[in-house]
Design a protein around this motif. Structure first.
Motif, mmCIF file in Angstrom:
data_model
loop_
_atom_site.group_PDB
_atom_site.id
_atom_site.type_symbol
_atom_site.label_atom_id
_atom_site.label_comp_id
_atom_site.label_asym_id
_atom_site.label_seq_id
_atom_site.Cartn_x
_atom_site.Cartn_y
_atom_site.Cartn_z
ATOM 1 N N MET A 1 -4.339 3.696 -22.879
ATOM 2 C CA MET A 1 -5.466 2.979 -23.449
ATOM 3 C C MET A 1 -5.070 1.551 -23.836
ATOM 4 S SD MET A 1 -8.493 3.664 -23.829
ATOM 5 C CE MET A 1 -9.966 3.280 -24.651
ATOM 6 N N ARG A 2 -3.784 1.374 -24.223
ATOM 7 C CA ARG A 2 -3.349 0.029 -24.591
ATOM 8 C C ARG A 2 -3.353 -0.885 -23.369
ATOM 9 N NH1 ARG A 2 1.765 -0.578 -28.068
ATOM 10 N NH2 ARG A 2 0.561 -2.243 -28.987
ATOM 11 N N ASN A 3 -3.031 -0.322 -22.190
ATOM 12 C CA ASN A 3 -3.030 -1.137 -20.976
ATOM 13 C C ASN A 3 -4.425 -1.650 -20.652
ATOM 14 O OD1 ASN A 3 -0.302 -0.807 -20.633
ATOM 15 N ND2 ASN A 3 -0.515 0.905 -19.217
ATOM 16 N N VAL A 4 -5.434 -0.840 -20.885
ATOM 17 C CA VAL A 4 -6.814 -1.265 -20.637
ATOM 18 C C VAL A 4 -7.177 -2.411 -21.568
ATOM 19 C CG1 VAL A 4 -9.228 -0.532 -20.703
ATOM 20 C CG2 VAL A 4 -7.496 0.999 -19.772
ATOM 21 N N ILE A 8 -8.322 -6.174 -20.410
ATOM 22 C CA ILE A 8 -9.555 -6.803 -20.874
ATOM 23 C C ILE A 8 -9.251 -8.126 -21.568
ATOM 24 C CG2 ILE A 8 -11.486 -6.572 -22.496
ATOM 25 C CD1 ILE A 8 -11.474 -3.561 -21.798
ATOM 26 N N ALA A 9 -8.218 -8.150 -22.413
ATOM 27 C CA ALA A 9 -7.841 -9.391 -23.089
ATOM 28 C C ALA A 9 -7.408 -10.445 -22.072
ATOM 29 C CB ALA A 9 -6.724 -9.122 -24.092
ATOM 30 N N GLY A 10 -6.664 -10.039 -21.064
ATOM 31 C CA GLY A 10 -6.249 -10.976 -20.023
ATOM 32 C C GLY A 10 -7.425 -11.531 -19.244
ATOM 33 N N ILE A 12 -10.470 -11.915 -20.390
ATOM 34 C CA ILE A 12 -11.180 -12.839 -21.267
ATOM 35 C C ILE A 12 -10.449 -14.181 -21.329
ATOM 36 C CG2 ILE A 12 -11.828 -13.263 -23.675
ATOM 37 C CD1 ILE A 12 -12.419 -10.227 -23.850
ATOM 38 N N VAL A 13 -9.135 -14.144 -21.464
ATOM 39 C CA VAL A 13 -8.353 -15.388 -21.513
ATOM 40 C C VAL A 13 -8.460 -16.139 -20.185
ATOM 41 C CG1 VAL A 13 -6.005 -16.299 -21.653
ATOM 42 C CG2 VAL A 13 -6.776 -14.598 -23.301
ATOM 43 N N THR A 14 -8.406 -15.412 -19.077
ATOM 44 C CA THR A 14 -8.522 -16.044 -17.765
ATOM 45 C C THR A 14 -9.891 -16.695 -17.591
ATOM 46 O OG1 THR A 14 -6.990 -14.437 -16.839
ATOM 47 C CG2 THR A 14 -8.374 -15.635 -15.283
ATOM 48 N N ALA A 15 -10.934 -16.008 -18.016
ATOM 49 C CA ALA A 15 -12.279 -16.589 -17.926
ATOM 50 C C ALA A 15 -12.379 -17.833 -18.804
ATOM 51 C CB ALA A 15 -13.320 -15.556 -18.349
ATOM 52 N N GLY A 16 -11.788 -17.784 -19.978
ATOM 53 C CA GLY A 16 -11.802 -18.955 -20.863
ATOM 54 C C GLY A 16 -11.069 -20.135 -20.262
ATOM 55 N N LEU A 17 -9.903 -19.880 -19.652
ATOM 56 C CA LEU A 17 -9.157 -20.961 -19.007
ATOM 57 C C LEU A 17 -9.911 -21.521 -17.800
ATOM 58 C CD1 LEU A 17 -5.502 -19.634 -19.153
ATOM 59 C CD2 LEU A 17 -6.472 -21.571 -20.399
ATOM 60 N N GLY A 18 -10.564 -20.646 -17.068
ATOM 61 C CA GLY A 18 -11.365 -21.119 -15.934
ATOM 62 C C GLY A 18 -12.518 -21.998 -16.377
ATOM 63 N N TYR A 19 -13.202 -21.595 -17.448
ATOM 64 C CA TYR A 19 -14.299 -22.404 -17.970
ATOM 65 C C TYR A 19 -13.776 -23.738 -18.500
ATOM 66 C CZ TYR A 19 -18.145 -24.029 -20.832
ATOM 67 O OH TYR A 19 -19.126 -24.797 -21.379
ATOM 68 N N ALA A 20 -12.644 -23.718 -19.213
ATOM 69 C CA ALA A 20 -12.077 -24.953 -19.735
ATOM 70 C C ALA A 20 -11.663 -25.890 -18.602
ATOM 71 C CB ALA A 20 -10.872 -24.642 -20.630
ATOM 72 N N SER A 21 -11.100 -25.340 -17.529
ATOM 73 C CA SER A 21 -10.713 -26.157 -16.386
ATOM 74 C C SER A 21 -11.934 -26.791 -15.729
ATOM 75 C CB SER A 21 -9.961 -25.322 -15.357
ATOM 76 O OG SER A 21 -8.762 -24.860 -15.898
ATOM 77 N N TRP A 22 -13.000 -26.023 -15.601
ATOM 78 C CA TRP A 22 -14.229 -26.554 -15.011
ATOM 79 C C TRP A 22 -14.790 -27.666 -15.883
ATOM 80 C CZ3 TRP A 22 -16.579 -27.055 -10.694
ATOM 81 C CH2 TRP A 22 -17.937 -27.361 -10.636
#
Length: 79
Positions: A1-4, A8-10, A12-22
């Motif tokens: 369950m910790r891996n899930v 999910i946290a990864g 969210i962080v990836t989506a945030g970095l993608g939005y910031a880059s855009w």
């Protein structure tokens, strides 16, 4: 369950970095309009986005090193 939770946290962080880059890409395009480097077209915006991702990578690497230095009680008992 910790891996899930980490996946999910990864994501969210990836989506945030993608939005910031855009956002950086669009902002650089707007700020260089009418300047000497505006002749480079989208190249300056792309380089700005890569610069943001490079800084994010450095911060994540530093954070990972700090977190790996912490010892857990279970690791002390195994040695």
């Amino acid at each position: 369950m910790r891996n899930v939770a980490w996946i999910i946290a990864g994501a969210i962080v990836t989506a945030g970095l993608g939005y910031a880059s855009w956002w950086v890409y669009l902002e650089v395009q707007q700020q260089i309009r009418g300047t000497l480097i505006s002749g480079f077209g989208i190249f300056a915006g792309v380089m700005g986005a890569f610069a943001l991702l490079g800084v994010a990578h450095l911060v994540s690497t530093y954070t990972e090193r700090l977190l790996c230095k912490r010892k857990t009680p279970a690791a002390d008992g195994e040695a």
